[in-house]
Design a protein around this motif. Structure first.
Motif, PDB file in Angstrom:
ATOM      1  N   VAL A  92       0.858  -1.172   0.000  1.00  0.00           N
ATOM      2  CA  VAL A  92       0.000   0.000   0.000  1.00  0.00           C
ATOM      3  C   VAL A  92       0.902   1.232   0.000  1.00  0.00           C
ATOM      4  O   VAL A  92       1.718   1.405   0.915  1.00  0.00           O
ATOM      5  CB  VAL A  92      -0.934   0.015   1.227  1.00  0.00           C
ATOM      6  CG1 VAL A  92      -1.848   1.245   1.178  1.00  0.00           C
ATOM      7  CG2 VAL A  92      -1.762  -1.266   1.283  1.00  0.00           C
ATOM      8  N   CYS A  93       0.773   2.085  -1.022  1.00  0.00           N
ATOM      9  CA  CYS A  93       1.725   3.180  -1.180  1.00  0.00           C
ATOM     10  C   CYS A  93       1.032   4.406  -1.771  1.00  0.00           C
ATOM     11  O   CYS A  93      -0.128   4.353  -2.174  1.00  0.00           O
ATOM     12  CB  CYS A  93       2.886   2.755  -2.077  1.00  0.00           C
ATOM     13  SG  CYS A  93       2.370   2.131  -3.697  1.00  0.00           S
ATOM     14  N   GLY A  94       1.766   5.497  -1.821  1.00  0.00           N
ATOM     15  CA  GLY A  94       1.248   6.703  -2.439  1.00  0.00           C
ATOM     16  C   GLY A  94       1.194   7.867  -1.463  1.00  0.00           C
ATOM     17  O   GLY A  94       1.488   7.746  -0.287  1.00  0.00           O
ATOM     18  N   GLY A  95       0.811   9.033  -1.995  1.00  0.00           N
ATOM     19  CA  GLY A  95       0.752  10.243  -1.184  1.00  0.00           C
ATOM     20  C   GLY A  95       1.096  11.463  -1.992  1.00  0.00           C
ATOM     21  O   GLY A  95       0.731  11.565  -3.174  1.00  0.00           O
ATOM     22  N   LEU A  96       1.830  12.378  -1.396  1.00  0.00           N
ATOM     23  CA  LEU A  96       2.154  13.659  -2.023  1.00  0.00           C
ATOM     24  C   LEU A  96       3.014  13.472  -3.272  1.00  0.00           C
ATOM     25  O   LEU A  96       3.992  12.733  -3.248  1.00  0.00           O
ATOM     26  CB  LEU A  96       2.888  14.552  -1.017  1.00  0.00           C
ATOM     27  CG  LEU A  96       3.241  15.953  -1.502  1.00  0.00           C
ATOM     28  CD1 LEU A  96       1.998  16.827  -1.571  1.00  0.00           C
ATOM     29  CD2 LEU A  96       4.288  16.591  -0.599  1.00  0.00           C
TER      30      LEU A  96
ATOM     31  N   SER B 206      -2.265   1.581  -4.647  1.00  0.00           N
ATOM     32  CA  SER B 206      -1.769   2.944  -4.452  1.00  0.00           C
ATOM     33  C   SER B 206      -2.934   3.914  -4.302  1.00  0.00           C
ATOM     34  O   SER B 206      -4.037   3.670  -4.800  1.00  0.00           O
ATOM     35  CB  SER B 206      -0.881   3.362  -5.618  1.00  0.00           C
ATOM     36  OG  SER B 206      -1.548   3.182  -6.844  1.00  0.00           O
ATOM     37  N   TYR B 207      -2.667   5.023  -3.619  1.00  0.00           N
ATOM     38  CA  TYR B 207      -3.714   6.011  -3.382  1.00  0.00           C
ATOM     39  C   TYR B 207      -3.095   7.405  -3.450  1.00  0.00           C
ATOM     40  O   TYR B 207      -1.867   7.584  -3.477  1.00  0.00           O
ATOM     41  CB  TYR B 207      -4.353   5.789  -1.994  1.00  0.00           C
ATOM     42  CG  TYR B 207      -3.556   6.418  -0.891  1.00  0.00           C
ATOM     43  CD1 TYR B 207      -3.909   7.666  -0.385  1.00  0.00           C
ATOM     44  CD2 TYR B 207      -2.398   5.806  -0.404  1.00  0.00           C
ATOM     45  CE1 TYR B 207      -3.142   8.284   0.597  1.00  0.00           C
ATOM     46  CE2 TYR B 207      -1.639   6.411   0.558  1.00  0.00           C
ATOM     47  CZ  TYR B 207      -2.012   7.653   1.063  1.00  0.00           C
ATOM     48  OH  TYR B 207      -1.242   8.262   2.010  1.00  0.00           O
ATOM     49  N   GLY B 208      -3.950   8.429  -3.460  1.00  0.00           N
ATOM     50  CA  GLY B 208      -3.474   9.799  -3.367  1.00  0.00           C
ATOM     51  C   GLY B 208      -2.955  10.350  -4.681  1.00  0.00           C
ATOM     52  O   GLY B 208      -3.186   9.807  -5.758  1.00  0.00           O
ATOM     53  N   GLU B 209      -2.213  11.467  -4.593  1.00  0.00           N
ATOM     54  CA  GLU B 209      -1.737  12.167  -5.782  1.00  0.00           C
ATOM     55  C   GLU B 209      -0.877  11.284  -6.687  1.00  0.00           C
ATOM     56  O   GLU B 209      -0.890  11.422  -7.905  1.00  0.00           O
ATOM     57  CB  GLU B 209      -0.928  13.403  -5.370  1.00  0.00           C
ATOM     58  CG  GLU B 209      -1.762  14.538  -4.789  1.00  0.00           C
ATOM     59  CD  GLU B 209      -0.915  15.763  -4.474  1.00  0.00           C
ATOM     60  OE1 GLU B 209       0.317  15.712  -4.694  1.00  0.00           O
ATOM     61  OE2 GLU B 209      -1.477  16.761  -3.993  1.00  0.00           O
TER      62      GLU B 209
ATOM     63  N   ALA C 284      -1.015   7.980  -7.040  1.00  0.00           N
ATOM     64  CA  ALA C 284      -1.587   6.649  -7.276  1.00  0.00           C
ATOM     65  C   ALA C 284      -1.329   6.155  -8.690  1.00  0.00           C
ATOM     66  O   ALA C 284      -0.922   5.006  -8.907  1.00  0.00           O
ATOM     67  CB  ALA C 284      -3.084   6.662  -6.980  1.00  0.00           C
ATOM     68  N   GLY C 285      -1.560   7.004  -9.668  1.00  0.00           N
ATOM     69  CA  GLY C 285      -1.392   6.582 -11.059  1.00  0.00           C
ATOM     70  C   GLY C 285       0.032   6.210 -11.391  1.00  0.00           C
ATOM     71  O   GLY C 285       0.272   5.258 -12.161  1.00  0.00           O
ATOM     72  N   ARG C 286       0.993   6.911 -10.839  1.00  0.00           N
ATOM     73  CA  ARG C 286       2.398   6.612 -11.132  1.00  0.00           C
ATOM     74  C   ARG C 286       2.809   5.271 -10.535  1.00  0.00           C
ATOM     75  O   ARG C 286       3.555   4.506 -11.171  1.00  0.00           O
ATOM     76  CB  ARG C 286       3.293   7.729 -10.591  1.00  0.00           C
ATOM     77  CG  ARG C 286       3.083   9.062 -11.313  1.00  0.00           C
ATOM     78  CD  ARG C 286       4.060  10.107 -10.829  1.00  0.00           C
ATOM     79  NE  ARG C 286       5.427   9.702 -11.152  1.00  0.00           N
ATOM     80  CZ  ARG C 286       6.480   9.972 -10.389  1.00  0.00           C
ATOM     81  NH1 ARG C 286       6.323  10.617  -9.254  1.00  0.00           N
ATOM     82  NH2 ARG C 286       7.679   9.585 -10.760  1.00  0.00           N
ATOM     83  N   PHE C 287       2.345   4.968  -9.324  1.00  0.00           N
ATOM     84  CA  PHE C 287       2.679   3.665  -8.733  1.00  0.00           C
ATOM     85  C   PHE C 287       1.962   2.536  -9.464  1.00  0.00           C
ATOM     86  O   PHE C 287       2.513   1.433  -9.607  1.00  0.00           O
ATOM     87  CB  PHE C 287       2.336   3.645  -7.243  1.00  0.00           C
ATOM     88  CG  PHE C 287       3.348   4.352  -6.386  1.00  0.00           C
ATOM     89  CD1 PHE C 287       4.550   3.732  -6.052  1.00  0.00           C
ATOM     90  CD2 PHE C 287       3.131   5.630  -5.930  1.00  0.00           C
ATOM     91  CE1 PHE C 287       5.496   4.382  -5.271  1.00  0.00           C
ATOM     92  CE2 PHE C 287       4.066   6.293  -5.151  1.00  0.00           C
ATOM     93  CZ  PHE C 287       5.253   5.669  -4.812  1.00  0.00           C
ATOM     94  N   GLN C 288       0.752   2.795  -9.922  1.00  0.00           N
ATOM     95  CA  GLN C 288       0.051   1.790 -10.713  1.00  0.00           C
ATOM     96  C   GLN C 288       0.822   1.503 -11.998  1.00  0.00           C
ATOM     97  O   GLN C 288       1.010   0.328 -12.381  1.00  0.00           O
ATOM     98  CB  GLN C 288      -1.354   2.257 -11.037  1.00  0.00           C
ATOM     99  CG  GLN C 288      -2.167   1.217 -11.821  1.00  0.00           C
ATOM    100  CD  GLN C 288      -3.549   1.717 -12.182  1.00  0.00           C
ATOM    101  OE1 GLN C 288      -3.757   2.919 -12.401  1.00  0.00           O
ATOM    102  NE2 GLN C 288      -4.518   0.803 -12.236  1.00  0.00           N
TER     103      GLN C 288
END
Length: 445
Positions: A344-348, A369-372, A374-378
Protein backbone atom coordinates in the motif's frame (compact mmCIF):
# COMPACT_ATOMS: atom_id res chain seq x y z
CA UNK A 1 29.66 22.03 34.03
CA UNK A 2 26.89 24.56 34.59
CA UNK A 3 29.14 27.41 35.76
CA UNK A 4 30.28 28.11 32.20
CA UNK A 5 26.87 29.61 31.40
CA UNK A 6 26.64 31.93 34.44
CA UNK A 7 26.28 35.57 33.31
CA UNK A 8 26.92 34.58 29.68
CA UNK A 9 24.80 36.32 27.05
CA UNK A 10 23.31 33.40 25.11
CA UNK A 11 21.25 33.67 21.94
CA UNK A 12 18.90 30.71 21.46
CA UNK A 13 17.86 30.33 17.82
CA UNK A 14 14.55 28.59 17.25
CA UNK A 15 11.57 28.04 19.51
CA UNK A 16 9.44 24.90 19.40
CA UNK A 17 9.92 22.40 22.18
CA UNK A 18 13.69 21.99 22.09
CA UNK A 19 14.43 25.71 21.79
CA UNK A 20 12.20 26.62 24.70
CA UNK A 21 13.68 23.77 26.76
CA UNK A 22 17.20 25.05 26.02
CA UNK A 23 16.21 28.61 26.95
CA UNK A 24 14.64 27.43 30.21
CA UNK A 25 17.74 25.46 31.18
CA UNK A 26 20.11 28.32 30.38
CA UNK A 27 17.96 30.79 32.30
CA UNK A 28 18.00 28.46 35.32
CA UNK A 29 21.81 28.19 35.32
CA UNK A 30 22.37 31.91 35.28
CA UNK A 31 22.66 32.87 31.61
CA UNK A 32 21.25 36.06 30.14
CA UNK A 33 19.04 34.55 27.42
CA UNK A 34 17.52 35.98 24.25
CA UNK A 35 15.32 33.70 22.15
CA UNK A 36 15.14 34.50 18.44
CA UNK A 37 12.98 32.93 15.72
CA UNK A 38 12.77 33.72 12.02
CA UNK A 39 8.99 33.32 12.08
CA UNK A 40 6.29 34.26 14.53
CA UNK A 41 5.92 31.67 17.33
CA UNK A 42 2.56 30.17 18.12
CA UNK A 43 0.47 31.68 20.90
CA UNK A 44 1.36 28.74 23.15
CA UNK A 45 5.08 29.14 22.44
CA UNK A 46 4.93 32.89 23.02
CA UNK A 47 3.24 32.37 26.40
CA UNK A 48 5.96 29.91 27.44
CA UNK A 49 8.69 32.33 26.39
CA UNK A 50 7.08 35.18 28.30
CA UNK A 51 6.71 32.96 31.38
CA UNK A 52 10.47 32.36 31.36
CA UNK A 53 11.07 36.09 31.67
CA UNK A 54 13.52 36.22 28.77
CA UNK A 55 13.86 38.56 25.82
CA UNK A 56 12.20 37.39 22.58
CA UNK A 57 12.93 38.64 19.07
CA UNK A 58 10.59 37.20 16.45
CA UNK A 59 10.07 37.30 12.70
CA UNK A 60 13.66 37.84 11.54
CA UNK A 61 17.30 37.25 12.53
CA UNK A 62 18.70 40.81 12.92
CA UNK A 63 22.50 40.92 12.85
CA UNK A 64 22.62 43.42 15.71
CA UNK A 65 21.68 40.59 18.06
CA UNK A 66 25.32 39.49 17.79
CA UNK A 67 26.51 42.72 19.42
CA UNK A 68 25.24 41.44 22.77
CA UNK A 69 25.90 37.70 22.28
CA UNK A 70 28.70 35.61 23.79
CA UNK A 71 27.49 32.28 22.40
CA UNK A 72 24.65 30.76 20.39
CA UNK A 73 22.54 27.65 20.93
CA UNK A 74 20.69 26.87 17.70
CA UNK A 75 17.89 24.56 16.68
CA UNK A 76 19.50 21.77 14.58
CA UNK A 77 17.16 22.44 11.66
CA UNK A 78 18.40 26.02 11.17
CA UNK A 79 21.11 25.90 8.46
CA UNK A 80 24.52 27.42 9.09
CA UNK A 81 24.34 29.44 5.87
CA UNK A 82 21.82 32.00 7.16
CA UNK A 83 23.44 35.46 7.42
CA UNK A 84 23.21 35.61 11.22
CA UNK A 85 25.18 32.39 11.70
CA UNK A 86 27.68 33.27 8.99
CA UNK A 87 28.33 36.58 10.73
CA UNK A 88 28.65 34.76 14.08
CA UNK A 89 31.27 32.45 12.59
CA UNK A 90 33.20 35.45 11.27
CA UNK A 91 33.17 36.94 14.77
CA UNK A 92 34.25 33.59 16.31
CA UNK A 93 31.11 33.39 18.42
CA UNK A 94 30.71 29.75 19.57
CA UNK A 95 27.67 27.97 18.10
CA UNK A 96 26.23 24.97 19.97
CA UNK A 97 23.39 22.63 19.13
CA UNK A 98 21.08 21.24 21.78
CA UNK A 99 22.89 17.89 21.97
CA UNK A 100 26.15 19.62 22.89
CA UNK A 101 24.30 21.67 25.50
CA UNK A 102 22.79 18.48 26.91
CA UNK A 103 26.17 16.74 27.08
CA UNK A 104 27.67 19.65 28.99
CA UNK A 105 24.74 19.66 31.43
CA UNK A 106 25.20 16.18 32.91
CA UNK A 107 27.64 13.51 34.04
CA UNK A 108 25.33 10.74 32.83
CA UNK A 109 26.51 8.18 30.27
CA UNK A 110 25.30 8.61 26.69
CA UNK A 111 24.42 5.80 24.27
CA UNK A 112 23.94 7.41 20.85
CA UNK A 113 22.40 6.13 17.62
CA UNK A 114 22.39 7.68 14.16
CA UNK A 115 22.01 6.52 10.55
CA UNK A 116 19.94 7.19 7.47
CA UNK A 117 17.32 4.58 8.41
CA UNK A 118 16.36 2.58 11.48
CA UNK A 119 17.61 4.92 14.18
CA UNK A 120 14.26 5.47 15.93
CA UNK A 121 13.51 1.75 16.13
CA UNK A 122 17.05 0.97 17.32
CA UNK A 123 17.02 3.78 19.89
CA UNK A 124 13.72 2.61 21.33
CA UNK A 125 14.86 -1.03 21.38
CA UNK A 126 18.13 -0.13 23.13
CA UNK A 127 16.16 1.81 25.72
CA UNK A 128 13.91 -1.19 26.37
CA UNK A 129 16.89 -3.54 26.64
CA UNK A 130 18.79 -1.28 29.04
CA UNK A 131 15.78 -1.09 31.35
CA UNK A 132 16.75 -4.61 32.44
CA UNK A 133 20.01 -3.38 33.96
CA UNK A 134 20.78 -1.86 37.34
CA UNK A 135 21.17 1.74 36.17
CA UNK A 136 18.39 4.32 35.58
CA UNK A 137 17.89 4.81 31.84
CA UNK A 138 16.29 7.66 29.87
CA UNK A 139 15.51 8.23 26.19
CA UNK A 140 16.02 11.59 24.49
CA UNK A 141 16.62 13.40 21.21
CA UNK A 142 14.39 13.14 18.18
CA UNK A 143 12.11 10.83 20.15
CA UNK A 144 10.96 11.30 23.70
CA UNK A 145 11.82 14.54 25.46
CA UNK A 146 14.28 17.24 24.34
CA UNK A 147 17.84 16.22 25.16
CA UNK A 148 18.50 19.17 27.47
CA UNK A 149 15.30 18.50 29.37
CA UNK A 150 16.41 14.92 30.06
CA UNK A 151 20.08 15.72 30.69
CA UNK A 152 19.37 18.48 33.20
CA UNK A 153 17.58 15.93 35.42
CA UNK A 154 19.84 12.89 34.84
CA UNK A 155 22.39 12.00 37.50
CA UNK A 156 25.88 10.53 37.35
CA UNK A 157 25.51 6.80 36.73
CA UNK A 158 22.30 7.23 34.72
CA UNK A 159 22.21 6.26 31.04
CA UNK A 160 20.73 8.50 28.34
CA UNK A 161 19.88 6.78 25.06
CA UNK A 162 19.74 9.42 22.35
CA UNK A 163 18.76 9.40 18.69
CA UNK A 164 20.78 11.93 16.69
CA UNK A 165 20.30 13.50 13.27
CA UNK A 166 22.98 14.78 10.92
CA UNK A 167 21.77 18.30 11.75
CA UNK A 168 22.51 17.77 15.44
CA UNK A 169 25.86 16.08 14.81
CA UNK A 170 27.14 18.96 12.69
CA UNK A 171 27.39 21.05 15.86
CA UNK A 172 29.16 18.71 18.29
CA UNK A 173 32.52 19.65 19.78
CA UNK A 174 32.86 17.80 23.09
CA UNK A 175 29.98 15.30 22.91
CA UNK A 176 31.40 11.89 23.90
CA UNK A 177 29.10 8.86 24.08
CA UNK A 178 30.30 5.68 25.77
CA UNK A 179 28.53 3.56 23.16
CA UNK A 180 27.46 4.73 19.71
CA UNK A 181 26.17 3.25 16.45
CA UNK A 182 26.18 4.49 12.86
CA UNK A 183 23.65 2.10 11.35
CA UNK A 184 23.87 2.89 7.62
CA UNK A 185 24.33 5.72 5.14
CA UNK A 186 22.32 6.65 2.05
CA UNK A 187 21.70 10.05 0.44
CA UNK A 188 19.40 12.24 2.54
CA UNK A 189 18.97 15.90 3.51
CA UNK A 190 21.17 16.99 0.61
CA UNK A 191 19.25 20.27 0.41
CA UNK A 192 20.64 21.06 3.87
CA UNK A 193 24.16 19.60 3.59
CA UNK A 194 24.85 20.33 -0.06
CA UNK A 195 26.22 16.90 -0.99
CA UNK A 196 26.41 13.33 0.26
CA UNK A 197 29.97 13.60 1.59
CA UNK A 198 29.06 16.52 3.84
CA UNK A 199 25.98 14.65 5.08
CA UNK A 200 27.96 11.46 5.76
CA UNK A 201 30.78 13.36 7.46
CA UNK A 202 28.26 15.02 9.76
CA UNK A 203 27.02 11.57 10.77
CA UNK A 204 30.64 10.51 11.33
CA UNK A 205 31.06 13.29 13.91
CA UNK A 206 29.38 10.85 16.27
CA UNK A 207 32.74 9.13 16.76
CA UNK A 208 35.05 12.17 16.89
CA UNK A 209 35.64 12.09 20.68
CA UNK A 210 35.32 8.36 21.31
CA UNK A 211 38.25 6.28 22.59
CA UNK A 212 39.40 2.67 22.49
CA UNK A 213 37.53 1.95 25.73
CA UNK A 214 34.17 2.92 24.18
CA UNK A 215 31.82 0.72 22.15
CA UNK A 216 31.69 1.75 18.47
CA UNK A 217 29.03 -0.12 16.43
CA UNK A 218 28.86 -0.02 12.63
CA UNK A 219 27.51 -2.00 9.68
CA UNK A 220 30.64 -3.65 8.38
CA UNK A 221 29.44 -4.07 4.79
CA UNK A 222 28.54 -0.39 4.39
CA UNK A 223 31.68 1.11 2.87
CA UNK A 224 30.54 4.69 3.44
CA UNK A 225 29.95 3.95 7.12
CA UNK A 226 33.36 2.30 7.48
CA UNK A 227 35.04 5.40 6.00
CA UNK A 228 33.74 7.39 8.96
CA UNK A 229 35.29 5.17 11.66
CA UNK A 230 38.49 6.80 13.00
CA UNK A 231 41.59 4.67 12.37
CA UNK A 232 42.41 4.43 16.07
CA UNK A 233 39.04 2.88 16.98
CA UNK A 234 38.31 -0.86 16.86
CA UNK A 235 34.69 -1.08 15.76
CA UNK A 236 32.19 -3.84 16.53
CA UNK A 237 30.41 -4.79 13.33
CA UNK A 238 26.97 -6.11 12.49
CA UNK A 239 25.28 -7.33 9.32
CA UNK A 240 22.71 -9.88 8.29
CA UNK A 241 25.36 -12.15 6.77
CA UNK A 242 28.55 -11.24 8.63
CA UNK A 243 29.96 -9.32 11.58
CA UNK A 244 30.39 -9.63 15.33
CA UNK A 245 26.60 -9.82 15.38
CA UNK A 246 24.94 -11.57 12.44
CA UNK A 247 22.46 -14.28 11.44
CA UNK A 248 23.56 -17.93 11.17
CA UNK A 249 21.16 -20.75 10.27
CA UNK A 250 18.16 -18.60 11.20
CA UNK A 251 19.62 -17.52 14.55
CA UNK A 252 20.63 -14.08 15.77
CA UNK A 253 24.19 -14.60 17.01
CA UNK A 254 26.50 -12.41 19.10
CA UNK A 255 30.20 -13.32 18.81
CA UNK A 256 29.10 -16.73 17.57
CA UNK A 257 26.71 -17.39 20.47
CA UNK A 258 23.05 -17.97 19.64
CA UNK A 259 20.66 -15.41 21.12
CA UNK A 260 17.23 -15.95 19.52
CA UNK A 261 15.73 -17.34 16.33
CA UNK A 262 14.88 -14.69 13.73
CA UNK A 263 11.38 -16.15 13.44
CA UNK A 264 10.83 -15.50 17.16
CA UNK A 265 11.56 -11.76 16.93
CA UNK A 266 8.50 -9.56 17.37
CA UNK A 267 10.03 -7.09 14.89
CA UNK A 268 9.41 -7.88 11.23
CA UNK A 269 11.68 -7.34 8.24
CA UNK A 270 15.32 -7.99 7.42
CA UNK A 271 16.20 -4.35 8.05
CA UNK A 272 14.83 -4.69 11.56
CA UNK A 273 16.95 -7.80 12.09
CA UNK A 274 19.96 -5.58 11.51
CA UNK A 275 18.57 -3.06 13.99
CA UNK A 276 18.38 -5.87 16.55
CA UNK A 277 21.97 -6.88 15.81
CA UNK A 278 23.18 -3.31 16.33
CA UNK A 279 21.18 -2.96 19.54
CA UNK A 280 22.70 -6.14 21.00
CA UNK A 281 26.21 -4.83 20.40
CA UNK A 282 25.35 -1.47 21.93
CA UNK A 283 23.98 -2.91 25.18
CA UNK A 284 26.59 -5.66 25.54
CA UNK A 285 28.95 -3.56 27.74
CA UNK A 286 26.14 -2.92 30.24
CA UNK A 287 25.67 -6.56 31.37
CA UNK A 288 21.94 -6.88 30.80
CA UNK A 289 20.51 -10.24 31.97
CA UNK A 290 19.97 -12.68 29.11
CA UNK A 291 16.40 -13.44 30.19
CA UNK A 292 15.46 -9.75 29.94
CA UNK A 293 17.01 -9.49 26.48
CA UNK A 294 15.08 -12.56 25.34
CA UNK A 295 11.80 -11.21 26.71
CA UNK A 296 12.22 -7.82 25.02
CA UNK A 297 13.18 -9.31 21.65
CA UNK A 298 10.11 -11.57 21.73
CA UNK A 299 7.69 -8.74 22.61
CA UNK A 300 9.06 -5.48 21.18
CA UNK A 301 7.00 -4.95 18.03
CA UNK A 302 8.60 -1.72 16.89
CA UNK A 303 7.87 1.98 17.00
CA UNK A 304 4.58 3.40 15.81
CA UNK A 305 4.62 4.11 12.06
CA UNK A 306 8.07 2.52 11.51
CA UNK A 307 7.37 -1.00 10.20
CA UNK A 308 5.09 -1.29 13.23
CA UNK A 309 3.57 -4.74 13.48
CA UNK A 310 -0.20 -4.78 13.87
CA UNK A 311 -0.04 -8.53 14.39
CA UNK A 312 -2.10 -11.17 12.61
CA UNK A 313 -5.24 -9.66 11.10
CA UNK A 314 -7.57 -12.19 9.45
CA UNK A 315 -4.54 -14.41 8.88
CA UNK A 316 -2.44 -11.65 7.29
CA UNK A 317 0.59 -9.98 8.84
CA UNK A 318 -0.05 -6.25 8.73
CA UNK A 319 2.56 -3.49 9.11
CA UNK A 320 2.27 0.27 9.43
CA UNK A 321 5.35 1.93 7.94
CA UNK A 322 3.85 5.38 7.43
CA UNK A 323 7.19 6.97 8.34
CA UNK A 324 8.57 5.71 4.99
CA UNK A 325 8.22 9.04 3.20
CA UNK A 326 10.85 8.36 0.50
CA UNK A 327 12.08 5.60 -1.81
CA UNK A 328 15.00 4.57 0.39
CA UNK A 329 12.80 3.86 3.42
CA UNK A 330 10.20 2.02 1.34
CA UNK A 331 12.90 -0.10 -0.34
CA UNK A 332 14.19 -1.16 3.08
CA UNK A 333 10.72 -2.22 4.17
CA UNK A 334 9.90 -4.06 0.95
CA UNK A 335 13.19 -5.94 1.07
CA UNK A 336 12.58 -7.11 4.61
CA UNK A 337 9.98 -9.85 4.11
CA UNK A 338 10.09 -13.34 2.66
CA UNK A 339 6.31 -13.70 2.31
CA UNK A 340 4.23 -12.23 -0.55
CA UNK A 341 3.55 -8.52 0.00
CA UNK A 342 0.51 -6.42 -0.76
CA UNK A 343 2.13 -3.00 -0.95
CA UNK A 344 0.00 0.00 0.00
CA UNK A 345 1.73 3.18 -1.18
CA UNK A 346 1.25 6.70 -2.44
CA UNK A 347 0.75 10.24 -1.18
CA UNK A 348 2.15 13.66 -2.02
CA UNK A 349 3.44 14.13 -5.57
CA UNK A 350 7.04 15.34 -5.50
CA UNK A 351 8.11 14.13 -8.94
CA UNK A 352 10.62 11.61 -7.58
CA UNK A 353 11.78 8.87 -9.96
CA UNK A 354 10.36 5.47 -9.01
CA UNK A 355 12.79 3.25 -10.92
CA UNK A 356 15.01 2.75 -7.84
CA UNK A 357 12.14 0.81 -6.25
CA UNK A 358 12.12 -1.89 -8.94
CA UNK A 359 14.80 -4.15 -7.35
CA UNK A 360 12.74 -4.24 -4.13
CA UNK A 361 9.56 -5.46 -5.85
CA UNK A 362 10.51 -9.14 -6.06
CA UNK A 363 8.13 -10.21 -3.27
CA UNK A 364 5.34 -7.78 -4.16
CA UNK A 365 2.19 -9.68 -5.08
CA UNK A 366 0.02 -6.61 -5.71
CA UNK A 367 0.30 -2.82 -5.47
CA UNK A 368 -2.55 -0.75 -4.05
CA UNK A 369 -1.77 2.94 -4.45
CA UNK A 370 -3.71 6.01 -3.38
CA UNK A 371 -3.47 9.80 -3.37
CA UNK A 372 -1.74 12.17 -5.78
CA UNK A 373 0.83 9.57 -6.87
CA UNK A 374 -1.59 6.65 -7.28
CA UNK A 375 -1.39 6.58 -11.06
CA UNK A 376 2.40 6.61 -11.13
CA UNK A 377 2.68 3.67 -8.73
CA UNK A 378 0.05 1.79 -10.71
CA UNK A 379 2.09 2.35 -13.88
CA UNK A 380 5.25 1.17 -12.11
CA UNK A 381 3.58 -2.06 -11.06
CA UNK A 382 2.02 -2.73 -14.44
CA UNK A 383 5.38 -2.22 -16.14
CA UNK A 384 6.75 -4.95 -13.85
CA UNK A 385 3.71 -7.18 -14.54
CA UNK A 386 2.45 -6.85 -10.97
CA UNK A 387 -1.33 -6.51 -10.44
CA UNK A 388 -1.74 -2.84 -9.56
CA UNK A 389 -4.62 -0.63 -8.49
CA UNK A 390 -5.09 3.11 -8.05
CA UNK A 391 -7.68 4.53 -5.64
CA UNK A 392 -8.29 7.96 -4.17
CA UNK A 393 -7.91 7.33 -0.43
CA UNK A 394 -6.69 4.90 2.22
CA UNK A 395 -10.35 4.23 3.04
CA UNK A 396 -10.57 2.50 -0.35
CA UNK A 397 -7.03 1.10 -0.32
CA UNK A 398 -7.24 -0.95 2.89
CA UNK A 399 -10.23 -3.16 1.93
CA UNK A 400 -8.74 -3.64 -1.54
CA UNK A 401 -5.42 -4.72 -0.01
CA UNK A 402 -7.16 -7.39 2.04
CA UNK A 403 -9.12 -8.55 -1.02
CA UNK A 404 -5.89 -8.98 -3.00
CA UNK A 405 -4.20 -10.91 -0.17
CA UNK A 406 -4.30 -14.47 1.10
CA UNK A 407 -3.57 -15.97 4.52
CA UNK A 408 0.11 -15.62 5.52
CA UNK A 409 0.63 -12.70 3.12
CA UNK A 410 2.04 -9.39 4.34
CA UNK A 411 0.00 -6.19 3.99
CA UNK A 412 2.46 -3.33 4.18
CA UNK A 413 1.72 0.39 4.27
CA UNK A 414 5.05 1.90 3.18
CA UNK A 415 4.04 4.98 1.18
CA UNK A 416 7.38 6.15 -0.30
CA UNK A 417 5.75 9.60 -0.27
CA UNK A 418 5.06 12.41 2.16
CA UNK A 419 1.58 12.54 3.68
CA UNK A 420 0.67 16.15 2.99
CA UNK A 421 -1.72 15.60 0.10
CA UNK A 422 -4.32 14.22 2.54
CA UNK A 423 -2.80 14.29 6.06
CA UNK A 424 -1.00 16.85 8.21
CA UNK A 425 1.67 14.36 9.32
CA UNK A 426 2.85 10.81 8.67
CA UNK A 427 1.63 9.99 12.20
CA UNK A 428 -1.91 11.03 11.29
CA UNK A 429 -1.70 8.89 8.14
CA UNK A 430 -0.45 5.88 10.09
CA UNK A 431 -3.08 6.23 12.79
CA UNK A 432 -5.79 6.35 10.12
CA UNK A 433 -4.38 3.20 8.52
CA UNK A 434 -4.42 1.39 11.88
CA UNK A 435 -8.04 2.38 12.49
CA UNK A 436 -9.05 1.22 9.01
CA UNK A 437 -7.34 -2.16 9.50
CA UNK A 438 -9.06 -2.74 12.83
CA UNK A 439 -12.42 -1.69 11.40
CA UNK A 440 -12.01 -4.09 8.47
CA UNK A 441 -11.07 -6.89 10.86
CA UNK A 442 -14.12 -6.20 13.05
CA UNK A 443 -16.43 -6.17 10.03
CA UNK A 444 -15.08 -9.42 8.55
CA UNK A 445 -14.67 -11.73 11.50
Amino acid sequence: MQQQWNDKRVLVLGAARSGIAAAAYLRNVGADVTLNTGSEPSTEERMKIEALGINGVFGAHPLELLDTTDMIVKNPGIPYHIPLLQAALERNIPIYTEVELAYLATDATFVAITGSNGKTTTTTLVHELLKGGSRPVHVAGNIGFPAIEVASKAKQGDIIVIELSSFQLMGVEQFHPQAAALLNLSPAHLDYHGDFESYADAKGNLFRNMTASDRVVVKGSDTEVMKRVPADLDASTFGYDSGDAHVTDGWITLHGKRVIRVEDLALGGAHNVENVLAALLLVEPFDIPAEHIDRVLRTFGGVAHRTESLGQVLGRRVYNDSKATNNVAAEAALSGFDAPIIWVCGGLERGAELDSLIPALGRVKAIVSYGETAGRFQALGEAEQIPSFAVDTLDAAVPLAFEQSAPDDVILLSPACASWDQYKTFEERGEHFVRLVHAYEEANR
